[in-house]
Design a protein around this motif. Structure first.
Motif, PDB file in Angstrom:
ATOM      1  N   LEU A  36       0.821  -1.215   0.000  1.00 36.83           N
ATOM      2  CA  LEU A  36       0.000   0.000   0.000  1.00 36.83           C
ATOM      3  C   LEU A  36       0.855   1.265   0.000  1.00 36.83           C
ATOM      4  N   MET A  37       1.935   1.248   0.752  1.00 35.74           N
ATOM      5  CA  MET A  37       2.822   2.418   0.769  1.00 35.74           C
ATOM      6  C   MET A  37       3.504   2.607  -0.588  1.00 35.74           C
ATOM      7  N   LEU A  38       3.958   1.509  -1.186  1.00 36.49           N
ATOM      8  CA  LEU A  38       4.562   1.581  -2.506  1.00 36.49           C
ATOM      9  C   LEU A  38       3.548   2.068  -3.530  1.00 36.49           C
ATOM     10  N   ALA A  39       2.348   1.494  -3.501  1.00 40.96           N
ATOM     11  CA  ALA A  39       1.307   1.880  -4.454  1.00 40.96           C
ATOM     12  C   ALA A  39       0.977   3.358  -4.334  1.00 40.96           C
ATOM     13  N   GLN A  40       0.817   3.837  -3.127  1.00 38.28           N
ATOM     14  CA  GLN A  40       0.490   5.247  -2.924  1.00 38.28           C
ATOM     15  C   GLN A  40       1.616   6.151  -3.431  1.00 38.28           C
ATOM     16  N   GLY A  41       2.838   5.771  -3.152  1.00 34.70           N
ATOM     17  CA  GLY A  41       3.978   6.551  -3.631  1.00 34.70           C
ATOM     18  C   GLY A  41       4.075   6.564  -5.154  1.00 34.70           C
ATOM     19  N   LEU A  42       3.873   5.402  -5.784  1.00 35.67           N
ATOM     20  CA  LEU A  42       3.909   5.333  -7.240  1.00 35.67           C
ATOM     21  C   LEU A  42       2.809   6.185  -7.867  1.00 35.67           C
ATOM     22  N   ILE A  43       1.618   6.102  -7.305  1.00 35.05           N
ATOM     23  CA  ILE A  43       0.478   6.859  -7.836  1.00 35.05           C
ATOM     24  C   ILE A  43       0.748   8.351  -7.751  1.00 35.05           C
ATOM     25  N   ARG A  44       1.288   8.777  -6.643  1.00 28.25           N
ATOM     26  CA  ARG A  44       1.564  10.208  -6.464  1.00 28.25           C
ATOM     27  C   ARG A  44       2.713  10.683  -7.354  1.00 28.25           C
ATOM     28  N   ALA A  45       3.665   9.822  -7.630  1.00 28.07           N
ATOM     29  CA  ALA A  45       4.825  10.213  -8.431  1.00 28.07           C
ATOM     30  C   ALA A  45       4.519  10.222  -9.928  1.00 28.07           C
ATOM     31  N   ASP A  46       3.842   9.172 -10.408  1.00 28.16           N
ATOM     32  CA  ASP A  46       3.553   9.053 -11.845  1.00 28.16           C
ATOM     33  C   ASP A  46       2.340   8.146 -12.016  1.00 28.16           C
ATOM     34  N   ARG A  47       1.189   8.759 -12.110  1.00 30.64           N
ATOM     35  CA  ARG A  47      -0.080   8.037 -12.123  1.00 30.64           C
ATOM     36  C   ARG A  47      -0.161   7.008 -13.262  1.00 30.64           C
ATOM     37  N   GLU A  48       0.199   7.383 -14.470  1.00 28.24           N
ATOM     38  CA  GLU A  48       0.089   6.464 -15.609  1.00 28.24           C
ATOM     39  C   GLU A  48       0.987   5.240 -15.438  1.00 28.24           C
ATOM     40  N   GLN A  49       2.217   5.471 -15.003  1.00 31.99           N
ATOM     41  CA  GLN A  49       3.119   4.353 -14.754  1.00 31.99           C
ATOM     42  C   GLN A  49       2.591   3.468 -13.633  1.00 31.99           C
ATOM     43  N   ALA A  50       2.027   4.082 -12.608  1.00 36.60           N
ATOM     44  CA  ALA A  50       1.487   3.318 -11.483  1.00 36.60           C
ATOM     45  C   ALA A  50       0.337   2.425 -11.931  1.00 36.60           C
ATOM     46  N   LEU A  51      -0.548   2.958 -12.751  1.00 40.27           N
ATOM     47  CA  LEU A  51      -1.675   2.154 -13.247  1.00 40.27           C
ATOM     48  C   LEU A  51      -1.162   0.922 -13.973  1.00 40.27           C
ATOM     49  N   TYR A  52      -0.146   1.116 -14.806  1.00 42.21           N
ATOM     50  CA  TYR A  52       0.425  -0.004 -15.551  1.00 42.21           C
ATOM     51  C   TYR A  52       1.161  -0.975 -14.629  1.00 42.21           C
ATOM     52  N   ARG A  53       2.065  -0.447 -13.817  1.00 38.86           N
ATOM     53  CA  ARG A  53       2.894  -1.316 -12.984  1.00 38.86           C
ATOM     54  C   ARG A  53       2.103  -2.065 -11.916  1.00 38.86           C
ATOM     55  N   LEU A  54       1.085  -1.427 -11.368  1.00 43.41           N
ATOM     56  CA  LEU A  54       0.268  -2.070 -10.333  1.00 43.41           C
ATOM     57  C   LEU A  54      -0.874  -2.881 -10.908  1.00 43.41           C
ATOM     58  N   GLY A  55      -1.218  -2.635 -12.170  1.00 43.09           N
ATOM     59  CA  GLY A  55      -2.323  -3.358 -12.793  1.00 43.09           C
ATOM     60  C   GLY A  55      -3.669  -2.973 -12.220  1.00 43.09           C
ATOM     61  N   ILE A  56      -3.833  -1.686 -11.903  1.00 44.57           N
ATOM     62  CA  ILE A  56      -5.084  -1.217 -11.310  1.00 44.57           C
ATOM     63  C   ILE A  56      -5.738  -0.197 -12.228  1.00 44.57           C
ATOM     64  N   ASN A  57      -7.007   0.094 -11.967  1.00 47.63           N
ATOM     65  CA  ASN A  57      -7.715   1.090 -12.767  1.00 47.63           C
ATOM     66  C   ASN A  57      -7.682   2.446 -12.071  1.00 47.63           C
ATOM     67  N   GLU A  58      -8.203   3.445 -12.744  1.00 42.95           N
ATOM     68  CA  GLU A  58      -8.171   4.821 -12.245  1.00 42.95           C
ATOM     69  C   GLU A  58      -8.914   4.967 -10.918  1.00 42.95           C
ATOM     70  N   GLU A  59     -10.053   4.306 -10.786  1.00 42.37           N
ATOM     71  CA  GLU A  59     -10.851   4.417  -9.554  1.00 42.37           C
ATOM     72  C   GLU A  59     -10.086   3.859  -8.347  1.00 42.37           C
ATOM     73  N   THR A  60      -9.430   2.723  -8.545  1.00 40.37           N
ATOM     74  CA  THR A  60      -8.645   2.129  -7.467  1.00 40.37           C
ATOM     75  C   THR A  60      -7.462   3.025  -7.115  1.00 40.37           C
ATOM     76  N   ALA A  61      -6.836   3.594  -8.134  1.00 40.32           N
ATOM     77  CA  ALA A  61      -5.708   4.498  -7.892  1.00 40.32           C
ATOM     78  C   ALA A  61      -6.145   5.702  -7.065  1.00 40.32           C
ATOM     79  N   LEU A  62      -7.282   6.269  -7.394  1.00 39.60           N
ATOM     80  CA  LEU A  62      -7.788   7.419  -6.640  1.00 39.60           C
ATOM     81  C   LEU A  62      -8.050   7.038  -5.186  1.00 39.60           C
ATOM     82  N   LEU A  63      -8.621   5.876  -4.978  1.00 43.69           N
ATOM     83  CA  LEU A  63      -8.899   5.411  -3.620  1.00 43.69           C
ATOM     84  C   LEU A  63      -7.606   5.237  -2.825  1.00 43.69           C
TER      85      LEU A  63
END
Length: 105
Positions: free
Chosen positions: A18-45
């Motif tokens: 969760l800490m990694l995911a949150q950091g990735l999302i905040r740093a680079d949202r598009e890369q985070a979506l790809y690397r984590l395999g999540i959708n936009e709604e999950t990323a926002l949450l």
């Protein structure tokens, strides 16, 4: 391994994820979506979780992350089993397959 140790390791993995995911999302949202395999709604949450919420969610006994490489083809490409060709080509092919799966998520 004892049950208590397994549960403690699951909680630790959840917290790290969760800490990694949150950091990735905040740093680079598009890369985070790809690397984590999540959708936009999950990323926002995940992005809006407070530290207390992260700790509470991580403390469960269910592993939050999962392997996205669920088929033999991708595992074969990543491990190089049965191939003598260059390692980079197999990894590239696996990345392309996983990227296609992200587009469908």
């Amino acid at each position: 391994m004892k049950v208590e140790q397994i549960l403690a390791e699951i909680r630790e993995a959840n917290l790290s994820y969760l800490m990694l995911a949150q950091g990735l999302i905040r740093a680079d949202r598009e890369q985070a979506l790809y690397r984590l395999g999540i959708n936009e709604e999950t990323a926002l949450l995940i992005e809006t979780l407070s530290p207390a919420q992260i700790l509470k969610i991580a403390s469960g006994n269910t592993l939050l992350c999962s392997f996205r490489m669920s088929d033999d083809l991708v595992w074969g490409l990543l491990t190089g089993h049965g191939k003598t060709a260059g390692d980079g080509v197999g990894r590239l092919h696996a990345a392309i397959l996983m990227a296609g799966r992200h587009e469908h998520a």
